[in-house]
Write an enzyme that holds these catalytic residues in place. Structure first.
Site, PDB file in Angstrom:
ATOM      1  CD  GLU A 111      16.245  41.726  50.064  1.00  0.00           C
ATOM      2  OE1 GLU A 111      17.670  40.927  49.786  1.00  0.00           O
ATOM      3  OE2 GLU A 111      15.766  40.524  50.177  1.00  0.00           O
ATOM      4  CE  LYS A 113      25.935  41.662  45.102  1.00  0.00           C
ATOM      5  NZ  LYS A 113      27.057  41.943  45.742  1.00  0.00           N
ATOM      6  CG  ASP A 115      29.636  48.665  46.684  1.00  0.00           C
ATOM      7  OD1 ASP A 115      29.962  47.097  46.486  1.00  0.00           O
ATOM      8  OD2 ASP A 115      30.067  49.041  46.037  1.00  0.00           O
ATOM      9  CE1 TYR A 220      18.473  51.078  54.827  1.00  0.00           C
ATOM     10  CE2 TYR A 220      19.694  50.992  52.792  1.00  0.00           C
ATOM     11  CZ  TYR A 220      19.068  51.732  53.663  1.00  0.00           C
ATOM     12  OH  TYR A 220      18.729  53.110  53.073  1.00  0.00           O
ATOM     13  CE  LYS A 309      28.030  42.086  41.689  1.00  0.00           C
ATOM     14  NZ  LYS A 309      29.010  42.026  41.232  1.00  0.00           N
ATOM     15  CB  CYS A 403      53.932  75.882  38.905  1.00  0.00           C
ATOM     16  SG  CYS A 403      52.665  76.181  40.086  1.00  0.00           S
ATOM     17  CB  CYS A 406      54.492  80.596  40.974  1.00  0.00           C
ATOM     18  SG  CYS A 406      55.135  78.786  41.114  1.00  0.00           S
ATOM     19  CB  CYS A 421      54.902  73.249  41.773  1.00  0.00           C
ATOM     20  SG  CYS A 421      55.922  74.896  42.654  1.00  0.00           S
ATOM     21  CB  CYS A 427      53.699  78.093  45.182  1.00  0.00           C
ATOM     22  SG  CYS A 427      52.312  77.460  43.500  1.00  0.00           S
TER      23      CYS A 427
HETATM   24  S1  IVH Z   1      21.858  37.748  50.399  1.00  0.00           S
HETATM   25  C1  IVH Z   1      23.403  33.441  50.602  1.00  0.00           C
HETATM   26  N1  IVH Z   1      20.979  40.331  49.588  1.00  0.00           N
HETATM   27  O1  IVH Z   1      26.537  40.118  48.692  1.00  0.00           O
HETATM   28  C2  IVH Z   1      22.948  34.931  50.578  1.00  0.00           C
HETATM   29  N2  IVH Z   1      23.615  40.179  49.695  1.00  0.00           N
HETATM   30  O2  IVH Z   1      27.950  37.706  47.570  1.00  0.00           O
HETATM   31  C3  IVH Z   1      23.773  35.618  50.986  1.00  0.00           C
HETATM   32  N3  IVH Z   1      24.776  42.041  49.447  1.00  0.00           N
HETATM   33  O3  IVH Z   1      28.580  40.584  50.936  1.00  0.00           O
HETATM   34  C4  IVH Z   1      23.421  37.203  50.484  1.00  0.00           C
HETATM   35  N4  IVH Z   1      23.197  43.209  49.153  1.00  0.00           N
HETATM   36  O4  IVH Z   1      26.859  40.714  51.948  1.00  0.00           O
HETATM   37  C5  IVH Z   1      21.766  39.185  50.209  1.00  0.00           C
HETATM   38  N5  IVH Z   1      20.418  42.321  49.814  1.00  0.00           N
HETATM   39  C6  IVH Z   1      21.098  41.661  49.539  1.00  0.00           C
HETATM   40  C7  IVH Z   1      22.798  42.196  49.779  1.00  0.00           C
HETATM   41  C8  IVH Z   1      23.651  41.702  49.500  1.00  0.00           C
HETATM   42  C9  IVH Z   1      24.477  43.042  49.280  1.00  0.00           C
HETATM   43  C10 IVH Z   1      26.251  41.107  49.755  1.00  0.00           C
HETATM   44  C11 IVH Z   1      26.555  40.635  50.280  1.00  0.00           C
HETATM   45  C12 IVH Z   1      27.219  39.584  50.526  1.00  0.00           C
HETATM   46  C13 IVH Z   1      27.386  39.426  48.895  1.00  0.00           C
HETATM   47  C14 IVH Z   1      27.151  38.485  48.004  1.00  0.00           C
END
Ligand code: IVH
Length: 669
Positions: A111, A113, A115, A220, A309, A403, A406, A421, A427
């Site tokens: 999936e 991740k 942010d 999500y 990451k 500036c 001006c 300024c 200005c």
């Molecule tokens: S699973 C035990 N799936 O990442 C596992 N976490 O360090 C629980 N996050 O703050 C998390 N996308 O909110 C999972 N597709 C995803 C995610 C996800 C973002 C965030 C989660 C948590 C951090 C985990």
């Protein structure tokens, strides 16, 4: 440095970074650096278990909880994920899984991740019951009213679902919304949101859910938990969540083995930038739920999942020139113009060059090859110089001392990052930006006179201060001669100007664009002084005593009030019938904002009498009681409150709030 000293140093640094991140929504280091520091501490603790501290940052999942919200325990703890930055680490993870499952076949789900901010939602008999933030992993803030504002989130699940469902997922602010809100904030002279993640986290902490709704958050779902075993696999759970109407990003994929996982990771390395939300990696989870149980958990993260990451997107390009923009408050902001370069899916031509100190620290020169990065922020920034490629003719940057608009000598107030300024009177970009601010939506919101038109009028010399706008009706003949401005637009514009005379005083005050006087402060000032005259007559010390008005704002207001132009401007606005006083009743109409909440008031209050506060609470649907019980919603504490009351409230975990915090619970318009 010996191990002990380093361990203490790391502990302190990580505690500080955690507080900054979870409580103040700021981060001084990248996630990668944070993880490295944490990994270093972990390894030191392993080597020297005798030095490990019970409260070490390694022993905690994350943040701590803020106190404005009621709190709830998580039925299942909210864990975090182990991070990796390399494919080798992933291979090791896969080997650990293989060993743990003793040779049985297994598959993964990959999936994105996302942010944003982790959220736990409970549904009871299909209805959304509660939304709780992650908090410290075991308890979090109850922010149900705020998550209800997420439009894509079903308040009732569709179809046949178990009586109790807990949905975990990520609340986020789409990048486009972030851009739009920031553009609006910039126009209003408000401070900008740092990045979409902070914006989402900040929004969830707002007390006024109407304000949260304006932040247009989304969600999500990425996991579903039920007390009984409803599914045999995670992929089945995601499919069920989708069928119940929960928003599940369609980006997930079941992968039969590590090679397919790696292919997914490569595929999304660039494609992820087309998503509406920032992502910072890929989450890899063992699909079969029984196998997840078999693999189990470590102290803070599951052994059946890991996060990969991506490295921060960076590019290298040539610095062509620096442009210096002057904002509404006179701040001079350096913007780097770059040879266009592709970065994280978009062509980047400009980047933030921070400020004069940073330019000097980087030893930036025109003609240099610079590194630009897009972190969590949308605006890329210059992070370094490729000194090995510095051309012989690279020209050092001489920060302007005057500036650019001006020619007034610039000043830099102590403690501020930007030069400024000081020619606020004349200005041109400052005057123009102030006019744009005056007509903007949250200020006078003049129909038919947007930022572009008022800017054009300024360039043509038709207007230079807000008061000039009210002379436009007498200059109809001149307006008619302007290109692209037909009779109809002029009628519309003049009608808009007329209507703006009914705009309440608080918004007029905000519209004046006095430095640090944002929407909320303007409202508080209007409520307190009820007119511009009283504000101008007040001393800085008196102003600073008004709730929400600190010393910096008070000084700025007093400075503004002393300028002869300010008085002339106010007099002309008044003569034009613009609202320079509060008319009628105080703007806080009764509401049901405090319905269902009970309050105890104790002590002496600064701005209102206890009776006034009681009346205010009742007007907004709240109840006053005399004694502290565990059912009490808030104890409002004034000066000299008895210690017994405080103890009792603390014992029952009843939030103790101040007078100002009580007022902040009330609607502001
Ligand atoms: S699973 C035990 N799936 O990442 C596992 N976490 O360090 C629980 N996050 O703050 C998390 N996308 O909110 C999972 N597709 C995803 C995610 C996800 C973002 C965030 C989660 C948590 C951090 C985990």
């Amino acid at each position: 440095m010996d191990a002990h000293a380093r361990l203490l140093e790391l502990t302190q640094r990580l505690h500080h970074l955690n507080t900054q991140y979870y409580l103040h929504d700021t981060s001084e280091v990248s996630d990668q650096e944070f993880d490295q520091l944490l990994a270093e501490l972990q390894s030191l603790e392993q080597q020297h278990p005798e030095l490990a501290q019970p409260n070490s940052p390694t022993q905690r999942v994350g943040g701590t909880v803020t106190r404005q919200f009621a709190q709830a325990a998580h039925r299942y703890p909210m864990l975090s994920l182990g991070n990796t930055y390399s494919e080798d680490d992933l291979r090791e993870f896969d080997e650990r899984v293989q060993r743990g499952l003793e040779g049985a076949p297994y598959a993964y789900v990959c999936e994105q991740k996302f942010d944003g901010v982790a959220m736990s939602l409970s549904y009871e008999n299909g209805a959304l019951h509660q939304g709780v933030t992650r908090g410290d992993g075991t308890r979090g803030d109850v922010v149900t009213a705020n998550v209800r504002t997420i439009r894509t989130l079903p308040l009732h699940l569709a179809g046949d679902c178990p009586a109790e469902v807990e949905v975990r997922g990520e609340v986020f602010m789409p990048n486009q919304v972030f851009d739009e809100l920031n553009a609006e904030r910039e126009q209003n002279g408000e401070s900008l949101l740092a990045n979409p993640r902070n914006a989402a986290s900040g929004a969830l902490k707002l007390q006024d859910s109407a304000q949260v709704a304006a932040r247009r958050l989304r969600f999500y779902a990425y996991s579903v938990l039920t007390p009984g075993r409803h599914f045999t696999s995670h992929s089945q759970a995601l499919e069920a969540a989708t069928a119940w109407g929960l928003p599940v990003s369609a980006t997930w994929r079941r992968c039969a083995n590590l090679d397919e996982v790696l292919a997914y990771i490569h595929e999304w390395a660039q494609k992820r930038f087309e998503l509406p939300v920032n992502t910072d990696g890929i989450v890899i989870k063992v699909d079969d739920l029984r196998q997840q149980d078999q693999l189990g958990l470590t102290a803070k993260s599951p052994r059946w999942a890991i996060a990969y990451k991506y490295p921060t997107a960076a590019a290298r390009t040539e610095l062509l020139r620096i442009e210096y923009n002057v904002g509404r408050t006179g701040a001079v902001v350096p913007v780097a113009h770059l040879r266009p370069v592709l970065l994280a899916g978009t062509v980047v031509k400009r980047a933030s060059a921070h400020n004069a100190n940073q330019i000097a620290a980087l030893d930036l020169r025109i003609g240099d090859f610079v590194f630009v990065e897009k972190g969590g922020e949308i605006i890329p920034k210059i992070t370094g110089v490729d000194l090995s490629a510095r051309p012989a003719g690279a020209v050092p940057i001489v920060y302007p001392s005057a500036c650019p608009a001006c020619s007034t000598p610039l000043v830099r107030p102590e403690g501020e990052a930007h030069f400024r300024c000081p020619n606020e009177r004349a200005c041109p970009p400052q005057l123009k930006a102030r006019l744009e601010h005056y007509v903007s939506r949250k200020a006078l919101n003049i129909d038919g006179l947007g930022a572009e038109t008022v800017g054009r009028f300024f360039d043509l010399g038709l207007v230079s201060t807000p008061a000039d706008i009210y002379d436009l009706p007498q200059r109809r003949a001149e307006l008619i001669t302007l290109e692209r401005l037909g009779e109809k637009s002029i009628d519309n514009l003049l009608a808009g100007i007329e209507q703006s005379k009914a705009v309440p005083f608080a918004r007029v005050l905000f519209g004046l664009g006095i430095r640090y006087v944002g929407e909320t402060v303007a409202q508080k000032l209007a409520l307190h002084y009820r007119g511009i005259e009283a504000i101008m007559a007040a001393s800085a010390a008196e102003l600073a005593a008004v709730p929400e008005v600190g010393g910096v704002i008070a000084d700025s207001l007093a400075h503004w009030a002393q300028q002869p132009e300010s008085l002339a401007l106010v007099q002309r606005l008044q003569a034009a019938d613009v609202q320079v006083t509060v008319s009628g009743e105080p703007p806080q109409a009764a509401s049901d904002r405090l319905a269902g909440l009970t309050f105890v008031l104790s002590g002496v209050f600064e701005n209102y009498s206890r009776e006034q506060l009681q009346e205010l609470i009742q007007q907004h649907g709240g109840k006053i009681t005399g004694s502290i019980s565990k059912k009490l919603s808030y104890l409002v504490a004034g000066d000299n409150m008895g210690p017994a009351k405080r103890e009792k409230a603390l014992g029952f975990k009843v939030p103790i709030i101040s007078e100002d915090e009580l007022l902040a619970l009330l609607p502001t318009d």
